[in-house]
Scaffold this active site. Structure first.
Site, short mmCIF file in Angstrom:
data_model
loop_
_atom_site.label_atom_id
_atom_site.label_comp_id
_atom_site.label_asym_id
_atom_site.label_seq_id
_atom_site.Cartn_x
_atom_site.Cartn_y
_atom_site.Cartn_z
CE LYS A 36 -3.16 -2.13 3.06
NZ LYS A 36 -4.60 -1.89 1.47
CD GLU A 51 -5.18 -8.57 3.64
OE1 GLU A 51 -6.10 -8.09 4.14
OE2 GLU A 51 -5.43 -7.91 2.71
NE ARG A 61 -10.46 -10.57 -2.20
CZ ARG A 61 -10.71 -9.12 -3.30
NH1 ARG A 61 -10.86 -9.56 -4.08
NH2 ARG A 61 -10.94 -7.59 -2.82
#
Length: 490
Positions: free
Chosen positions: A269, A341, A343
């Site tokens: 990110k 991540e 899911r």
């Protein structure tokens, strides 16, 4: 979490209640304000000072608060007038918001008496007044050197129902517990610490806790949870909380995403997007908050709360784009984006949830930025394979004043998740990302299980203090799920 305030009710006149602050209400009008009946009685003793607030600019807009000293003419030290908005529009949601603002303004007072309308359109408002006041007065001050936590210790409801007020406080406590967990820094609320908090809670909340560490997860094949956790020095945990009343009418499983910190992994990110990533376990916090009060509310359902807990970090051991993981139950996923991540760990938990043979499964997760783009920061997107379940959740969310909107589960979008080497990829194109995430999760739910996925990426965190929300973790979904479970229990 601070101790809940002591609750009492009285039929005595509001003018005679001894407290630090007496709260009365006023309605907004085209010209001036209209005091409620109880406020008018108090104003008569105070010599008309409340009615004159309009001359000082008080409009009685919903949630607006004005505080005046009592000058010894009433038993309260001060009198707070809270705006209730238009009289014809006053309902439970409006009263909760008004009480939230009043509670925030009066959080430095120890004892508060509420002399607000106890009903509107036949609906009792005492419960939501208590609920809103506790939510509004919430403060997270653990790490403040000059801590100023809420001093609220007791509340008296003039002409209200003490039992209803107690219910409101219990529901607010569940939400503030969730807020405490969300607001805790990731350095102290690790997966292990979250599991320990859940076990402590179980001892005092009629729950049975079970926690699995890496060895048990490896033995059982929880490849999604183990895969995401690989990059972290912190071990993963799979938390199970079980509530079983004497004669349950049914069985529900709640699943909450518990990523206690999310860097995005190798799909890193940008720095600004990491600042609030301790919030990525909001789904877990919601489930734990709900579970904490089921016994106190007398919910007559067996409820199982599941939390896959991990960090998503970067290291030489971290999962890489292109790696394949094998989930609990045997299905495989090619990980194309390590920042998708949530899911992966929810997939394991949903297979396990389906094995419990529940009447319904509901999962909550700060899952996709796409959901925030679609619905903004105040609404939860709901995906469900069952119209009746969606209707029940929508009714519950409307009742408690939390915004939800149903999103589509288009099976055609599964083609975006076709993998050349595994059963699925974990991401598709950038378009409709919230939908592809949901249809991915649906693949791990048994076909005969009623299921709903709540993407709370937007409302999980509040950017400011407003109404019954405080800046930081919101605890969104706690009161919706409690309301839903209560309706099912009844």
């Amino acid at each position: 979490m601070p101790r809940a305030p002591q609750i009492t009710s009285t039929t005595d006149p509001a003018t005679g209640v001894t407290c630090d602050a007496l709260v009365v209400g006023a309605y907004s009008k085209e010209e001036g304000i209209e005091l409620t009946d109880q406020a008018s009685e108090v104003d008569g003793v105070l010599g008309g000072v409340l009615a004159k607030l309009a001359d000082a600019g008080f409009k009685a807009k919903l949630g607006e608060v004005a505080i005046v000293p009592s000058t010894g003419n009433v038993a309260a030290t001060s009198v707070a007038v809270v705006g209730l908005g238009k009289k014809e529009k006053l309902g439970a949601s409006e009263m909760r918001r008004a009480a939230g603002n009043a509670g925030r303004r009066l959080a430095d007072r120890s004892s508060i008496a509420w002399a607000l309308p106890a009903s509107a359109d036949g609906n009792d408002l005492t419960e939501v007044t208590a609920e809103g006041s506790v939510l509004g007065s919430y403060r997270f001050t653990t790490y403040k050197s000059d801590a100023k936590p809420s001093k609220l210790a007791s509340m008296t409801f003039v002409g209200g129902d003490a039992a209803a007020a107690e219910r409101g406080v219990v529901k607010a406590e569940a939400a503030t517990l969730a807020r405490d967990l969300i607001n805790e820094p990731a350095s102290t609320l690790t997966p292990t610490a979250l599991a320990d908090r859940a076990k402590e809670l179980a001892h005092s909340s009629d729950l049975v806790a079970k926690v699995w560490g890496p060895a048990e997860l490896q033995e059982r094949g929880f490849g999604g949870l183990l895969g995401v956790s690989r990059g972290s020095e912190e071990e993963p945990r799979f938390i199970q909380l079980r509530y079983v009343p004497a004669e349950p009418k049914g069985k529900i499983v709640l699943v909450g995403k518990g990523v206690t910190y999310d860097t995005g992994g190798y799909s890193l990110k940008p720095p600004g997007s990491m600042e609030q990533m301790k919030t990525d376990m909001s789904g877990a916090a919601t489930v734990i908050g709900v579970m904490s009060v089921l016994g106190r509310l007398g919910i007559n359902l067996e409820v199982v709360g599941l939390v896959p807990a991990t960090e998503n970090m970067v290291s030489g051991k971290a999962i890489k784009p292109g790696d394949v993981i094998t989930h609990y139950g045997g299905k495989t996923t090619e990980v194309m984006n390590t920042d998708a991540e949530g899911r992966l760990i929810l997939a394991d938990a949903l297979v396990f949830a389906s094995e419990q043979e529940p009447d319904a499964v509901v999962d909550l997760a700060t899952l996709t930025g796409s959901m925030v783009v679609a619905l903004g920061k105040k609404a939860t997107g709901v995906f469900s394979n069952n119209d009746e379940l969606w209707s029940e959740l929508r009714t519950a969310s409307d009742t408690v004043g939390e915004l939800t909107w149903r999103m589509p589960l288009w099976s055609d979008m599964m083609s975006e998740l076709d993998s050349e080497i595994a059963d699925y990829k974990n991401v598709g194109s950038r378009y409709g990302g919230a939908i592809t995430a949901a249809v991915f999760l649906q693949e791990f739910v048994s076909k005969d299980v009623a299921w709903a996925h709540l993407d709370i990426a937007g409302p999980a965190r509040s950017d400011n203090d407003k109404d019954d929300l405080s800046k930081g973790g919101s605890g969104v979904g706690v009161r919706t799920l409690i309301e839903w479970l209560q309706s099912r229990s009844a």
